[in-house]
Design a protein around this motif. Structure first.
Motif, PDB file in Angstrom:
ATOM      1  N   ARG A 196       0.682  -1.156  -0.024  1.00 29.92           N
ATOM      2  CA  ARG A 196      -0.120   0.083  -0.006  1.00 29.92           C
ATOM      3  C   ARG A 196       0.798   1.310   0.041  1.00 29.92           C
ATOM      4  O   ARG A 196       0.410   2.484  -0.298  1.00 29.92           O
ATOM      5  N   ILE A 197       2.243   1.285   0.257  1.00 28.50           N
ATOM      6  CA  ILE A 197       2.955   2.118   0.276  1.00 28.50           C
ATOM      7  C   ILE A 197       3.629   2.482  -1.057  1.00 28.50           C
ATOM      8  O   ILE A 197       4.197   1.526  -1.348  1.00 28.50           O
ATOM      9  N   HIS A 198       3.527   3.470  -1.567  1.00 27.60           N
ATOM     10  CA  HIS A 198       3.934   3.871  -3.014  1.00 27.60           C
ATOM     11  C   HIS A 198       5.333   5.020  -2.793  1.00 27.60           C
ATOM     12  O   HIS A 198       4.708   6.089  -2.313  1.00 27.60           O
ATOM     13  N   LEU A 199       6.398   5.043  -3.204  1.00 29.45           N
ATOM     14  CA  LEU A 199       7.398   6.054  -3.123  1.00 29.45           C
ATOM     15  C   LEU A 199       7.667   6.614  -4.643  1.00 29.45           C
ATOM     16  O   LEU A 199       7.881   5.993  -5.495  1.00 29.45           O
ATOM     17  N   VAL A 200       7.298   7.769  -4.715  1.00 26.71           N
ATOM     18  CA  VAL A 200       7.560   8.565  -5.980  1.00 26.71           C
ATOM     19  C   VAL A 200       8.760   9.626  -5.650  1.00 26.71           C
ATOM     20  O   VAL A 200       8.798  10.276  -4.350  1.00 26.71           O
ATOM     21  N   LYS A 201       9.475  10.011  -6.775  1.00 25.25           N
ATOM     22  CA  LYS A 201      10.626  10.786  -6.433  1.00 25.25           C
ATOM     23  C   LYS A 201      10.408  12.164  -7.444  1.00 25.25           C
ATOM     24  O   LYS A 201       9.948  12.044  -8.546  1.00 25.25           O
ATOM     25  N   LYS A 202      11.150  13.205  -6.778  1.00 28.23           N
ATOM     26  CA  LYS A 202      10.944  14.587  -7.642  1.00 28.23           C
ATOM     27  C   LYS A 202      12.201  15.162  -7.196  1.00 28.23           C
ATOM     28  O   LYS A 202      12.780  15.032  -6.451  1.00 28.23           O
ATOM     29  N   CYS A 203      12.540  16.200  -8.143  1.00 27.55           N
ATOM     30  CA  CYS A 203      13.662  17.128  -7.593  1.00 27.55           C
ATOM     31  C   CYS A 203      13.347  18.143  -6.567  1.00 27.55           C
ATOM     32  O   CYS A 203      12.002  18.430  -6.465  1.00 27.55           O
ATOM     33  N   ASN A 204      14.046  18.475  -5.712  1.00 27.10           N
ATOM     34  CA  ASN A 204      13.654  19.232  -4.684  1.00 27.10           C
ATOM     35  C   ASN A 204      12.955  20.748  -5.139  1.00 27.10           C
ATOM     36  O   ASN A 204      13.417  21.390  -6.040  1.00 27.10           O
ATOM     37  N   GLY A 205      11.658  20.862  -4.702  1.00 29.28           N
ATOM     38  CA  GLY A 205      10.995  22.337  -5.050  1.00 29.28           C
ATOM     39  C   GLY A 205      10.109  22.543  -3.941  1.00 29.28           C
ATOM     40  O   GLY A 205       9.375  23.442  -4.100  1.00 29.28           O
ATOM     41  N   GLY A 206      10.236  21.913  -2.588  1.00 30.01           N
ATOM     42  CA  GLY A 206       9.501  22.461  -1.773  1.00 30.01           C
ATOM     43  C   GLY A 206       8.353  21.634  -1.181  1.00 30.01           C
ATOM     44  O   GLY A 206       7.681  20.943  -2.086  1.00 30.01           O
ATOM     45  N   VAL A 207       7.760  22.008  -0.036  1.00 28.38           N
ATOM     46  CA  VAL A 207       6.671  21.115   0.386  1.00 28.38           C
ATOM     47  C   VAL A 207       5.553  21.230  -0.282  1.00 28.38           C
ATOM     48  O   VAL A 207       4.697  20.163  -0.850  1.00 28.38           O
ATOM     49  N   SER A 208       5.052  22.110  -0.868  1.00 27.57           N
ATOM     50  CA  SER A 208       3.841  22.588  -1.561  1.00 27.57           C
ATOM     51  C   SER A 208       3.903  21.751  -2.962  1.00 27.57           C
ATOM     52  O   SER A 208       2.811  21.253  -3.450  1.00 27.57           O
ATOM     53  N   ALA A 209       5.228  21.839  -3.583  1.00 25.44           N
ATOM     54  CA  ALA A 209       5.277  21.151  -4.953  1.00 25.44           C
ATOM     55  C   ALA A 209       5.002  19.628  -4.841  1.00 25.44           C
ATOM     56  O   ALA A 209       4.682  19.174  -5.701  1.00 25.44           O
TER      57      ALA A 209
END
Length: 297
Positions: free
Chosen positions: A56-69
């Motif tokens: 049930r746990i899904h990890l997705v990744k992105k470049c750092n852009g802040g909590v709102s992003a």
């Protein structure tokens, strides 16, 4: 398909993230999925998440852009009607999701389903934050929000995905007050129901009496507009500006004072009428007097 999606923005929280996930996995309500959005962490946060074996746990990744992003990015992976936001250093009570989902079942015509929470400071008596004593569907969102009959913060509410999509999510230009800015936009057009059950404990350091300064153009203050505001919404926004002005006066921060005068002009004189009520509420809500006395001991 699951019934609820939990979105957790993650950035360098290796100290907390495991306990946060564990607090979700032991929920009495189990029909959920978790979207953890890694916002470019440089510590062991990601490896800790990857070590937890639960489909049930899904990890997705992105470049750092802040909590709102990160929160906005997570929404694209949501397949459920209901969304629950949680920060990566918070933990839930075991019945949080069950209490909120049952509230949704009783009031499916509403858009946001929120409960009470407890403020906890070391060596200071814990107390519930919201003043609402009974479950009800709110008829005047801004009036009851201002009077603190209910509140919105991550960890205490479910929101329908369609409301998130309608609002276009969190304002990614803001780094302070971004959550309140979004919640106030929701209150313009959403139907809210409230239950007084405490589902979350907000733990703070008793000595943490102020936050670090932020660029004013990246805070809630930069997007406040008093035009076309209802009486109660104007009071809510006014308190935010007033507190910034008064703290700037106490510190004699001329930069903040000039910025506020340039932006708000004559409205500042209206705001000072709110001083007594604002500061009584602030002292009570943040348990500021208790914290100051504790610091002086």
């Amino acid at each position: 398909m699951k019934l609820v999606t939990v979105i957790i923005p993650l950035y360098n929280k290796e100290k907390y993230i495991k306990s946060v996930i564990e607090s979700i996995l032991i929920q009495s309500f189990q029909d959920f999925e978790v979207i953890i959005v890694d916002d470019g962490s440089t510590d062991k946060s990601v490896s800790i998440v990857e070590s937890i074996n639960d489909d049930r746990i899904h990890l997705v990744k992105k470049c750092n852009g802040g909590v709102s992003a990160a929160r906005n990015y997570g929404l694209q992976f949501v397949s459920t009607e209901l969304v629950f936001y949680l920060d990566a250093d918070d933990t839930l009570m075991p019945n949080t999701l069950e209490t909120l989902y049952e509230l949704y079942l009783r009031h499916p015509q509403c858009d946001i389903f929120t409960c009470n929470f407890i403020q906890s400071y070391p060596k200071i008596k814990e107390k519930p934050y919201c003043k609402g004593k009974t479950e009800y569907v709110i008829s005047d969102n801004f009036r009851d929000f201002y009077k603190q009959k209910f509140y919105l913060r991550t960890g205490i509410f479910l929101v329908k995905k369609e409301i998130l999509e309608k609002s276009f999510g969190f304002d990614e230009k803001l780094c302070k007050g971004e959550d309140l800015e979004l919640f106030l936009r929701w209150l313009d057009y959403s139907k809210v129901c409230y239950n007084p059950t405490c589902v979350f404990i907000y733990c703070k350091d008793a000595n943490e009496l102020s936050k670090k300064d932020s660029d004013l153009e990246s805070t809630l203050l930069s997007v406040i507009d008093f035009s076309n505001c209802s009486k109660w919404k104007k009071k809510i926004l006014g308190e935010q500006v007033l507190l910034a002005i008064v703290f700037a006066l106490l510190a004699w921060n001329k930069t903040v004072l000039k910025w506020c005068w340039k932006r708000y002009g004559i409205n500042i004189f209206y705001l000072f009428r709110l001083i007594p009520i604002t500061f009584i509420k602030t002292m009570r809500n943040s348990q500021l007097l208790d914290r100051l006395l504790l610091k002086l001991k």
